[in-house]
Write an enzyme that holds these catalytic residues in place. Structure first.
Site, PDB file in Angstrom:
ATOM      1  N   LYS A  81       0.811  -1.219   0.000  1.00 43.75           N
ATOM      2  CA  LYS A  81       0.000   0.000   0.000  1.00 43.75           C
ATOM      3  C   LYS A  81       0.847   1.273   0.000  1.00 43.75           C
ATOM      4  O   LYS A  81       0.555   2.218  -0.728  1.00 43.75           O
ATOM      5  CB  LYS A  81      -0.925   0.013   1.218  1.00 43.75           C
ATOM      6  CG  LYS A  81      -2.065  -0.979   1.096  1.00 43.75           C
ATOM      7  CD  LYS A  81      -3.007  -0.861   2.277  1.00 43.75           C
ATOM      8  CE  LYS A  81      -4.141  -1.868   2.123  1.00 43.75           C
ATOM      9  NZ  LYS A  81      -5.072  -1.817   3.260  1.00 43.75           N
ATOM     10  N   CYS A 181     -14.238  -4.488  11.862  1.00 41.97           N
ATOM     11  CA  CYS A 181     -14.545  -4.275  10.446  1.00 41.97           C
ATOM     12  C   CYS A 181     -15.116  -5.557   9.835  1.00 41.97           C
ATOM     13  O   CYS A 181     -15.839  -5.522   8.864  1.00 41.97           O
ATOM     14  CB  CYS A 181     -13.316  -3.808   9.688  1.00 41.97           C
ATOM     15  SG  CYS A 181     -11.786  -4.234  10.467  1.00 41.97           S
TER      16      CYS A 181
END
Ligand SMILES: [Zn+2]
Length: 339
Positions: A81, A181
């Site tokens: 990322k 999440c």
């Protein structure tokens, strides 16, 4: 290029003076997920002088729903990322110095990576890392901006040394864990709004608009249309071990965990012991000779051993996908990688 920031400098509380300040400041973002990507993009578009972006993971298809800066191409090429974000951020604004670091923040690297910046921004999804950030921020006197988003709600809080309570002080006011999440999911507007609120606080701090900084823990839910703010007055006589007694247990290497289960991802992270010299090249050669399903790029190697998928970074850190069990992941690491 002259007019790039004209709308920013025309905003009166910032002005040309504030713009100059932003251009001479540096921020570090921990975690380049849903919050980190939005934060980085806004700060880079605002012309911040320098930005360091830190993330431990690679891009997955399920990230694209809310994590700006990434594309399907990045998923295909298994980019870390931090590196993929840097590539995109430099295309947006080449004047900003962007430093990308692919690692996990831990007791042995946190002070080196986080100190020396004007503000630390929280793009993480776990309290272990947030307490590491808090310890560095208090110890080195750096403001940091907490952000959390799940489902349709978000939380934002700004720590300013000796002005507002630190994370250890306010921890008991935060919503208890249980919702992750994985169990409730998240909608993009919740994370984007949280990151935008964090960025607004950062711009206030970077331009010395201290009076405008939000004093308290802000909570919103964009589905139920609730929002509230819990005041967090600073009382210096508080018995906080961190900001009052200056104890920083999260920066002690013995305290730091070698294995971590990642939030809602059926993934365990394993770090090699600090004193081992990890030989990445020969490990990868060994995989290739054994004719495993191996794919490498400039940053990492992926090894598929059904039902697991192992992502191995050059420093010996590995993400074991396909399990939530630390023992199972450790066994796999020892059998195939070593340590
Ligand atoms: Zn405190």
């Amino acid at each position: 290029m002259e007019d790039r920031y004209v709308r920013l400098s025309r905003f009166r509380p910032i002005g040309t003076q504030g713009l100059k300040q932003i251009q001479n400041k540096s921020a570090v973002i921990v975690g380049m997920g849903a919050l980190g990507t939005v934060l980085a993009e806004q700060l880079v578009r605002s012309g911040i002088g320098e930005i360091t972006i830190i993330d431990r993971d690679i891009i997955e298809l399920s990230n694209l729903q809310r994590q700006t800066l990434y594309s399907e191409d990045d998923v295909r090429h298994q980019w870390p990322k931090a590196q993929a974000a840097k590539k995109r951020l430099q295309a947006i604004n080449h004047d900003v110095k962007v430093t990308a670091v692919t690692t996990d923040i831990n007791a042995s690297n946190a002070e080196a990576l986080l100190s020396g910046h004007d503000v630390i921004l929280d793009g993480t999804d776990n309290f272990e890392t947030r307490f590491i950030i808090n310890d560095v921020a208090v110890k080195h006197g750096i403001p940091w901006i907490y952000g959390a988003a799940t489902g349709s709600y978000g939380l934002v809080y700004t720590y300013i040394p000796e002005e507002t309570p630190c994370l250890s002080c306010i921890y008991r006011y935060l919503p208890a864990g249980g919702e992750t999440c994985e169990t409730v999911g998240i909608i993009a507007p919740a994370s984007h709004l949280t990151a935008s609120l964090q960025c607004a606080e950062a711009l206030k701090l970077l331009t010395d608009n201290r009076d405008a900084v939000r004093k308290g823990l802000f909570y919103f839910d964009i589905w139920t249309n609730d929002f509230s703010q819990i005041a967090m007055p600073y009382s210096p006589d508080r018995e906080c071990p961190t900001c009052q007694h200056r104890q920083f247990p999260y920066l002690e290497v013995e305290f730091s965990t070698k294995t971590t289960v990642l939030c809602g991802r059926e993934t365990v992270q394993i770090r090699p012991a600090k004193d081992t010299d990890f030989d990445y090249q020969s490990t990868v050669q060994r995989f290739q000779k054994a004719e495993f399903d191996v794919k490498s790029n400039d940053f990492l190697t992926q090894l598929v051993i059904p039902p697991y998928r192992v992502v191995l970074f050059k420093d010996g850190r590995a993400l074991i996908h396909g399990t939530n069990h630390i023992d199972e992941a450790k066994r796999l690491y020892q059998n195939y990688i070593g340590g």
